[in-house]
Enzyme design. Structure first.
Site, PDB file in Angstrom:
ATOM      1  CG  ASN A   8      78.959  14.733 -40.572  1.00  0.00           C
ATOM      2  OD1 ASN A   8      79.770  14.272 -40.885  1.00  0.00           O
ATOM      3  ND2 ASN A   8      80.512  13.672 -38.669  1.00  0.00           N
ATOM      4  CE  LYS A  10      79.971  10.454 -39.592  1.00  0.00           C
ATOM      5  NZ  LYS A  10      79.761   9.679 -38.493  1.00  0.00           N
ATOM      6  CG  HIS A  92      83.213  13.450 -35.772  1.00  0.00           C
ATOM      7  ND1 HIS A  92      83.224  12.562 -35.666  1.00  0.00           N
ATOM      8  CD2 HIS A  92      81.713  13.326 -35.836  1.00  0.00           C
ATOM      9  CE1 HIS A  92      82.295  11.352 -35.975  1.00  0.00           C
ATOM     10  NE2 HIS A  92      80.743  12.471 -35.736  1.00  0.00           N
ATOM     11  CD  GLU A  94      83.579   8.906 -38.518  1.00  0.00           C
ATOM     12  OE1 GLU A  94      82.957   9.732 -39.193  1.00  0.00           O
ATOM     13  OE2 GLU A  94      82.038   8.466 -37.516  1.00  0.00           O
ATOM     14  CD  GLU A 162      78.726  12.486 -33.027  1.00  0.00           C
ATOM     15  OE1 GLU A 162      77.153  12.850 -33.532  1.00  0.00           O
ATOM     16  OE2 GLU A 162      80.111  12.427 -33.577  1.00  0.00           O
ATOM     17  N   GLY A 168      76.795   4.786 -35.839  1.00  0.00           N
ATOM     18  CA  GLY A 168      77.041   4.006 -36.933  1.00  0.00           C
ATOM     19  C   GLY A 168      76.732   2.871 -36.355  1.00  0.00           C
ATOM     20  CB  SER A 207      72.140   4.756 -33.538  1.00  0.00           C
ATOM     21  OG  SER A 207      73.986   4.009 -33.961  1.00  0.00           O
TER      22      SER A 207
HETATM   23  P1  13P Z   1      74.993   8.012 -37.201  1.00  0.00           P
HETATM   24  O1  13P Z   1      74.031   8.690 -37.116  1.00  0.00           O
HETATM   25  O2  13P Z   1      75.661   7.929 -38.816  1.00  0.00           O
HETATM   26  O3  13P Z   1      75.702   7.242 -36.129  1.00  0.00           O
HETATM   27  O4  13P Z   1      76.715   8.833 -37.212  1.00  0.00           O
HETATM   28  C1  13P Z   1      77.317   9.679 -35.804  1.00  0.00           C
HETATM   29  C2  13P Z   1      77.838  10.527 -35.858  1.00  0.00           C
HETATM   30  O5  13P Z   1      78.661  11.030 -36.274  1.00  0.00           O
HETATM   31  C3  13P Z   1      77.446  12.664 -36.497  1.00  0.00           C
HETATM   32  O6  13P Z   1      78.303  13.033 -36.166  1.00  0.00           O
END
Ligand code: 13P
Length: 244
Positions: A8, A10, A92, A94, A162, A168, A207
């Protein structure tokens, strides 16, 4: 079963980043996991062309539930499919946190993805406060119940667990916590979707790095990974795929 490893990106990636996607495709071994990359919407079509004929699938990161209309700035599932996507990430954290997406909206978007022939990857996960209050299992299984429409039965789809606090941050749950949550998600999937719920891969995200991928991917009921930051560099992403 083959693991499903999806990157992803982002809101990262200009045209030059297509080189990284091509390096991933070039570096995949024959026995590799199923691999996908979800770039920003602006790159879906170019990446689909760049990766045509390779083993890497391309996906979107979100879609509107409606097929078309007066929704300035939004992209529909049909548009993603038209641009060459076969996958789409939905719900997601976010988007749930930043755009107020509810389980019902995520379910409607999931139906849109199916309508357009995309394979949805529906995300669920608890916040740190919810985990510390002892509510993680109930929150996440509730999200599974509310975000996955019955129409998924018989169609390819995946769920991604997640934990919001692991995204992150460099923090990851223990393998026991991952196994416990994935077992709970599996039970909920079977209860709501029957046989279809027994087969769908449950990805872990948050992560994931080359250094922890192999142990996470060999944990019970972990059917793959959804990777953020470490999917932006081909060498890191290939290191994760090698752990599958
Ligand atoms: P990270 O791997 O950067 O922690 O992000 C995970 C994520 O949100 C994947 O959709």
């Amino acid at each position: 079963m083959q693991k499903l490893i999806v990157g992803n990106w982002k809101m990262n990636g200009l045209g030059a980043a297509l080189d990284e996607a091509q390096a991933v495709a070039a570096g995949l071994g024959a026995a590799a996991a199923r691999v996908g990359i979800c770039p920003p919407a602006t790159l879906v079509e170019r990446m689909s062309r760049a990766l045509a004929g390779t083993l890497v699938a391309v996906g979107g990161q979100d879609c509107r539930a409606e097929a078309s209309g007066a929704y300035t700035g939004d992209v529909s599932a049909e548009m993603l499919a038209d641009a060459g996507a076969c996958l789409v990430i939905l719900g997601h954290s976010e988007r749930r946190a930043g755009f107020g997406e509810t389980d019902a909206l995520v379910a409607a978007k999931t139906e849109a993805a199916l309508r357009a022939g995309l394979e949805p990857i529906v995300c669920v996960g608890e916040t740190l406060a919810e985990r510390e209050a002892g509510g993680a299992l109930a929150i996440v299984t509730g999200q599974v119940r509310g975000s996955l429409p019955a129409a998924l039965a018989g169609r390819p789809f995946a769920v991604a667990y997640e934990p919001v606090w692991a995204i992150g941050t460099g923090l990851t749950p223990t393998l026991e916590q991952i196994a416990e949550m994935h077992a709970a998600i599996r039970a909920e999937l079977v209860a709501t979707l029957g046989e279809a719920g027994a087969r769908a891969p449950i990805l872990y995200g948050g992560s994931v790095k080359p250094a922890n991928a192999a142990e996470i991917l060999s944990t019970a009921e972990v059917g793959g990974a959804l990777v953020g930051g470490a999917s932006l560099k081909a060498s890191d992403f290939l290191g994760i795929i090698a752990g599958a």
